[in-house]
Design an enzyme around this catalytic site. Structure first.
Site, PDB file in Angstrom:
ATOM      1  N   TYR A 130       0.818  -1.185  -0.115  1.00 34.21           N
ATOM      2  CA  TYR A 130       0.123  -0.141  -0.089  1.00 34.21           C
ATOM      3  C   TYR A 130       0.971   1.209   0.033  1.00 34.21           C
ATOM      4  O   TYR A 130       1.686   1.444   0.800  1.00 34.21           O
ATOM      5  CB  TYR A 130      -0.935  -0.175   1.197  1.00 34.21           C
ATOM      6  CG  TYR A 130      -1.800   1.140   1.347  1.00 34.21           C
ATOM      7  CD1 TYR A 130      -3.145   1.122   0.560  1.00 34.21           C
ATOM      8  CD2 TYR A 130      -1.606   2.161   2.026  1.00 34.21           C
ATOM      9  CE1 TYR A 130      -4.012   1.958   0.490  1.00 34.21           C
ATOM     10  CE2 TYR A 130      -2.573   3.512   2.184  1.00 34.21           C
ATOM     11  CZ  TYR A 130      -3.987   3.201   1.294  1.00 34.21           C
ATOM     12  OH  TYR A 130      -4.527   4.271   1.388  1.00 34.21           O
ATOM     13  N   ASP A 226       9.082   2.502   0.897  1.00 29.45           N
ATOM     14  CA  ASP A 226       8.013   3.219   1.358  1.00 29.45           C
ATOM     15  C   ASP A 226       7.942   3.159   2.939  1.00 29.45           C
ATOM     16  O   ASP A 226       7.314   1.850   3.357  1.00 29.45           O
ATOM     17  CB  ASP A 226       6.673   2.968   0.781  1.00 29.45           C
ATOM     18  CG  ASP A 226       5.560   3.731   1.273  1.00 29.45           C
ATOM     19  OD1 ASP A 226       5.644   4.563   2.422  1.00 29.45           O
ATOM     20  OD2 ASP A 226       4.337   3.452   0.864  1.00 29.45           O
ATOM     21  N   LYS A 254       3.286   9.020   9.346  1.00 31.09           N
ATOM     22  CA  LYS A 254       2.817   8.516  10.581  1.00 31.09           C
ATOM     23  C   LYS A 254       3.662   8.792  11.784  1.00 31.09           C
ATOM     24  O   LYS A 254       3.695   9.888  12.377  1.00 31.09           O
ATOM     25  CB  LYS A 254       2.541   6.899  10.265  1.00 31.09           C
ATOM     26  CG  LYS A 254       1.756   6.473   9.167  1.00 31.09           C
ATOM     27  CD  LYS A 254       1.021   4.987   9.422  1.00 31.09           C
ATOM     28  CE  LYS A 254       0.270   4.665   8.289  1.00 31.09           C
ATOM     29  NZ  LYS A 254      -1.058   4.835   8.268  1.00 31.09           N
TER      30      LYS A 254
HETATM   31  N1  PMP Z   1       2.283   4.096   2.437  1.00 29.62           N
HETATM   32  C1  PMP Z   1       2.451   3.394   3.551  1.00 29.62           C
HETATM   33  C2  PMP Z   1       3.147   1.960   3.653  1.00 29.62           C
HETATM   34  C3  PMP Z   1       1.153   3.447   4.120  1.00 29.62           C
HETATM   35  O1  PMP Z   1       0.888   2.414   5.082  1.00 29.62           O
HETATM   36  C4  PMP Z   1       0.201   4.394   4.048  1.00 29.62           C
HETATM   37  C5  PMP Z   1      -0.969   4.711   4.810  1.00 29.62           C
HETATM   38  N2  PMP Z   1      -1.442   3.339   5.680  1.00 29.62           N
HETATM   39  C6  PMP Z   1       0.378   5.352   2.993  1.00 29.62           C
HETATM   40  C7  PMP Z   1       1.588   5.238   2.090  1.00 29.62           C
HETATM   41  C8  PMP Z   1      -0.340   6.470   2.519  1.00 29.62           C
HETATM   42  O2  PMP Z   1      -0.167   7.333   3.738  1.00 29.62           O
HETATM   43  P1  PMP Z   1      -1.376   8.501   3.904  1.00 29.62           P
HETATM   44  O3  PMP Z   1      -2.631   7.457   4.474  1.00 29.62           O
HETATM   45  O4  PMP Z   1      -0.770   9.410   4.924  1.00 29.62           O
HETATM   46  O5  PMP Z   1      -1.849   9.263   2.570  1.00 29.62           O
END
Ligand code: PMP
Length: 423
Positions: A130, A226, A254
């Protein structure tokens, strides 16, 4: 409530097992309080954002200082420079830093940078990883091996965009290699969650990350980690420090600001200097580096740099996961707990290790549902994601005592589940 589209302010906030979002009135440390003031031990922790715990006093004090400074938005301050310097010191790949507000923005900018730097268009993704809800990431593989033409995973995504996406299974070096050969000279970036936490917790198989590193380097492809979820989770420098593999670019969000909206794009100077105004790659944003978030991040990183903190976090984690597994095994409920650092997944219906997305997706949702509802009834909160394995986690505010209390609830629910399974 009817004024909210589909009843929620964000799609993934819907709790599929409750049939509505989990409404809360406040949070403190390891706890959430519902609208009636009932206390829950939180094992979601703001989808992983609140690593220090809810309402951490140092973060609250930093936000207060930001309020007094005038809630500055769209302004650069000396605090921004300090934060960037700290990140360059603690994140192995970080030579230069940019700030954004969400993980989605950060991954988009990282991919844009890679496309410009390589002059190529394609993006290699791993099945189920994700990276936010933006077009380049909204595809799923068309066949279980992940090698068919990608399919849009959301309405409104042009099918033609699938030509820019290659999807391969995680932890499968041979499939990865085949994709690199088939698309030689076309792939701009390989992006991954270095620990696949969005599938619960699927760590890379030994040597897999270094294989990605070596092969992308050979092929002139930009490697993006990521670390929006894995950042700060098991080591101060994230998964790249923990596994000793340094990507070209990395994204963070986060836990970096413990609940305030902040994201980071960082990496090699020669790539980052393509960003405007030095280079032609666009990135800006009214809220990028909002002062409250920047000050919260400085306070968070200070708190995370306390000597011995990660030894303690990983000790607590290993103890909790081992006891959790022991309870499930003794009760006879078939399930596997996999965790690394402060985040974990529970896979019902299997006891063998989960190393691929398709294994995670094949787990027993109905047992998961009964488990989660049993825990919520008893004051232990797990979030759940519709049709997805989901992930859970604790914070540094979860002492051994709090985690032991969670384990007594889990034991009670496991016993009940086991007796239902016997019937
Ligand atoms: N990358 C990863 C690995 C994530 O877990 C998330 C959110 N769960 C995102 C990107 C996207 O982040 P945001 O919800 O702050 O847009």
């Amino acid at each position: 409530m009817t004024s909210l589209a589909a009843g929620v302010t964000a799609g993934l906030r819907y709790h599929p097992y409750l049939g509505h979002p989990f409404y809360v009135s406040r949070g403190q440390g390891p706890y959430l309080y519902d609208l009636e003031g009932r206390r829950f031990v939180d094992l979601n922790m703001a989808n992983g954002a609140a690593l220090l715990g809810h309402g951490h006093p140092d973060v609250a004090e930093a936000v207060q200082a930001g309020l007094e400074a005038g809630i500055l938005t769209a302004s650069e301050t000396e605090h921004h420079v300090r934060l960037a310097e700290t990140l360059c010191r603690i994140v192995p790949c970080a030579e230069r830093v940019r700030l954004a507000s969400t993980g989605t923005e950060a991954t988009l900018v990282a991919v844009r940078l890679a496309r410009h730097a390589t002059g190529r268009g394609k993006l290699l993704l791993f099945a189920g990883h994700y990276h936010g809800l933006a077009e380049p990431f909204l595809f799923r593989s068309a066949d279980p091996l992940g090698e068919g033409a990608p399919q849009p995973a959301s309405g409104g995504v042009p099918v033609t965009y699938a030509n820019d996406v290659v999807i391969v299974p995680w932890n499968d070096a041979e499939a990865f290699d085949r994709a690199l050969v088939r698309h030689r000279g076309e792939i701009a970036a390989v992006i991954c969650e270095p620990v696949h936490y969005n599938a619960g917790c699927i760590p890379p198989q030994p040597g897999f990350l270094s294989y990605l590193r070596a092969r992308t380097r050979d092929e002139g492809i930009v490697l993006i980690f990521d670390e929006v979820l894995s950042g700060f989770r098991m080591a101060l420098g994230g998964a790249q420090q923990y596994f000793g593999v340094t990507p070209d670019l990395c994204t963070l969000a986060k836990a970096v600001a413990n609940g305030l909206p902040l994201a980071v794009i960082c990496g090699r100077t020669d790539l980052m200097e393509h960003l405007s105004p030095a280079g032609p790659v666009a990135h800006s944003g009214t809220y990028s580096g909002q002062l409250l978030s920047v000050l919260a991040a400085i306070a968070t990183l200070r708190a995370l740099q306390v000597p011995g903190l990660y030894e303690e976090l990983n000790r607590r984690a290993e103890r909790f996961y081992a006891r959790f597994q022991e309870i499930l095994d003794l009760s006879g409920v078939p399930a596997r707990v996999q965790g690394l650092g402060a985040r974990f997944g529970i896979y019902f219906g299997r006891r063998e290790p989960v190393i691929t997305w398709s294994q995670a997706m094949a787990c027993d949702q109905s047992l998961h549902r009964r488990f989660v509802l049993g825990c919520i009834e008893r004051g232990l909160f797990f979030h759940a994601y519709r049709g997805l394995p989901g992930h859970a986690g604790f914070s540094l505010a979860h002492t051994d005592e709090v985690l032991d209390h969670a384990l007594t609830v889990i034991e009670d629910v496991a016993r009940q589940l086991a007796s239902q399974l016997e019937d």
